[in-house]
Design an enzyme around this catalytic site. Structure first.
Site, PDB file in Angstrom:
ATOM      1  N   GLU A 277      42.779  51.813  43.495  1.00  0.00           N
ATOM      2  CA  GLU A 277      42.814  50.696  44.424  1.00  0.00           C
ATOM      3  C   GLU A 277      44.050  50.783  45.313  1.00  0.00           C
ATOM      4  O   GLU A 277      45.135  51.145  44.857  1.00  0.00           O
ATOM      5  CB  GLU A 277      42.780  49.373  43.658  1.00  0.00           C
ATOM      6  CG  GLU A 277      41.455  49.168  42.946  1.00  0.00           C
ATOM      7  CD  GLU A 277      41.419  47.931  42.068  1.00  0.00           C
ATOM      8  OE1 GLU A 277      42.477  47.285  41.902  1.00  0.00           O
ATOM      9  OE2 GLU A 277      40.337  47.614  41.549  1.00  0.00           O
TER      10      GLU A 277
ATOM     11  N   CYS B 174      50.185  41.811  42.476  1.00  0.00           N
ATOM     12  CA  CYS B 174      51.007  42.711  41.674  1.00  0.00           C
ATOM     13  C   CYS B 174      50.598  42.647  40.205  1.00  0.00           C
ATOM     14  O   CYS B 174      50.501  41.580  39.611  1.00  0.00           O
ATOM     15  CB  CYS B 174      52.473  42.327  41.822  1.00  0.00           C
ATOM     16  SG  CYS B 174      53.607  43.425  40.972  1.00  0.00           S
TER      17      CYS B 174
END
Length: 401
Positions: A114, A370
């Site tokens: 990703e 994150c």
């Protein structure tokens, strides 16, 4: 930077499998491309520069469309080279402007990574992956739950930048929507040292994406020997996944700390700054988890650690702290710290004269925040076996052991 130019949906290129005997030009930086043109094609170096600009400035992968190249050179390229970029499985925008791509690596469909683009008012940052999965087993990271499969090639790393820049309509030196790259995606970059450094070279090359050294950031969990090697072989901004102010706590969050404790890690960071006067600071990332590492005593201990770091470097503000609210993922036992605790933690650091900012959570509605990246991966047992095999083989300086 919040407005992203809408471009037509990018279809996967029809060819994704490498051709035997052909060089993927995305695997080469400027020096490698020049060598290939001189030694394999019998051409001048400046021809390599032309092709590099076609690939990274105009996003052209078909040699026949490189119109300033002669027919003879194009025929040579067709015979000996190709340009293969990652296939896009899907691209997914977030309500806040963040954009995530799932990219297939290889032709078996089992490996995917990703890549995330985060727009802001004055900049656009791309978060790039360096491995399929990760074997460091940081307990608060979604990627770690998938184990490790393999390192990405240089082409697969820079290919993420190519895909995003093409989508954004990025034109280096003219229309720059991609201003920063952070090696903070899936994987530990320093365990894939050579490929990552080569890819970062293309990111910073005027024939590539033309980013300033300080606008390319490598984030590491703390492989001390590789930090020292990075200091000698590259010149980018350094970020360290710290997440705890003492060894006892950090070992429970970042198992690598058992091999490279905080004192050794901080010393290597100090050496990194002292080696080049243009390097002003190291960013220390600290993910705040409720009741785990967000107490006032943790903040005070972290402040002392930062003061000690300034003393070691002999420069003020050598260490900057980036506080990251924990981003939950399925199956985790951790929780995000309450906003009041986050602000209180930051205040203790600021009152101690430690440069500190809180990272805003972006892209969490598409699992792009994150710590949430994990891609489409094989089962953890098989992936961990691949990681152990990598360590045992040594893989030169690219292995952690």
């Amino acid at each position: 930077m919040n407005e992203v130019v809408q471009s037509p949906a990018i279809q996967p290129l029809p060819k994704s499998a490498p051709t035997a005997g052909k060089q993927n030009l995305l695997d080469l930086d400027r020096a490698g491309l020049e060598k290939f043109f001189v030694e394999v094609l019998g051409e001048k170096k400046f021809r390599a520069h032309q092709v590099m600009k076609w690939i990274h400035h105009r996003y052209v992968t078909d040699f026949d469309e490189m119109t300033d190249l002669g027919k003879v050179l194009r025929a040579k390229l067709q015979a000996h080279a190709e340009v293969l970029v990652p296939n896009i499985v899907f691209d997914k925008p977030s309500a806040d402007g963040t954009h995530k791509w799932l990219l297939a690596m290889g032709v078996d469909g089992k490996n995917a990574i990703e890549t995330v683009y985060i727009p802001d008012k004055t900049r656009g940052t791309l978060c790039v992956s360096s491995q399929v999965g990760c074997g460091l087993n940081c307990t608060f990271c979604s990627t770690a739950t998938q184990g490790f499969n393999r390192n990405l090639t240089t082409a697969e790393i820079i290919g993420q930048v190519w895909v995003a820049a093409r989508h954004l309509g990025n034109v280096p030196h003219q229309m720059r929507r991609l201003t920063n790259v952070v090696m903070m995606g899936m994987g530990e970059p320093l365990m894939n040292f050579d490929n990552v450094v080569r890819a970062m070279s293309v990111m910073r090359d005027d024939l590539g994406y033309g980013l300033a050294n300080k606008r390319v950031t490598l984030s590491t969990s703390g492989l001390v020997p590789q930090i020292d090697r990075l200091s000698a072989e590259s010149d980018v901004s350094l970020a360290v996944s710290l997440h705890a102010p003492n060894d006892a706590l950090r070992e429970t969050l970042v198992p690598l700390n058992k091999k490279y404790p905080i004192a050794e890690l901080m010393a290597s960071c100090a050496r990194y700054l002292r080696a080049n006067k243009r390097r002003e600071s190291v960013t220390f990332e600290y993910t705040l988890m409720k009741g785990i590492n967000d107490k006032p005593e943790h903040a005070r201990e972290l402040a002392r650690l930062m003061r000690q770091f300034d003393n070691a470097v002999q420069a003020k503000d050598s260490g900057k702290v980036n506080l990251i609210p924990f981003n939950p993922f399925p199956g985790t036992r951790y929780e995000r710290s309450e906003e009041a605790h986050i602000r209180a933690f930051q205040k203790i650091l600021l009152d101690s004269n430690v440069l500190t900012m809180v990272r805003r959570t972006r892209g969490d509605d598409i699992d792009a925040a994150c710590g949430q990246l994990k891609g489409q991966v094989m089962d953890r047992t098989r992936r961990q076996a691949e990681f152990n095999k990598t360590l045992q083989a040594g893989k030169g300086s690219d292995a952690a052991a």
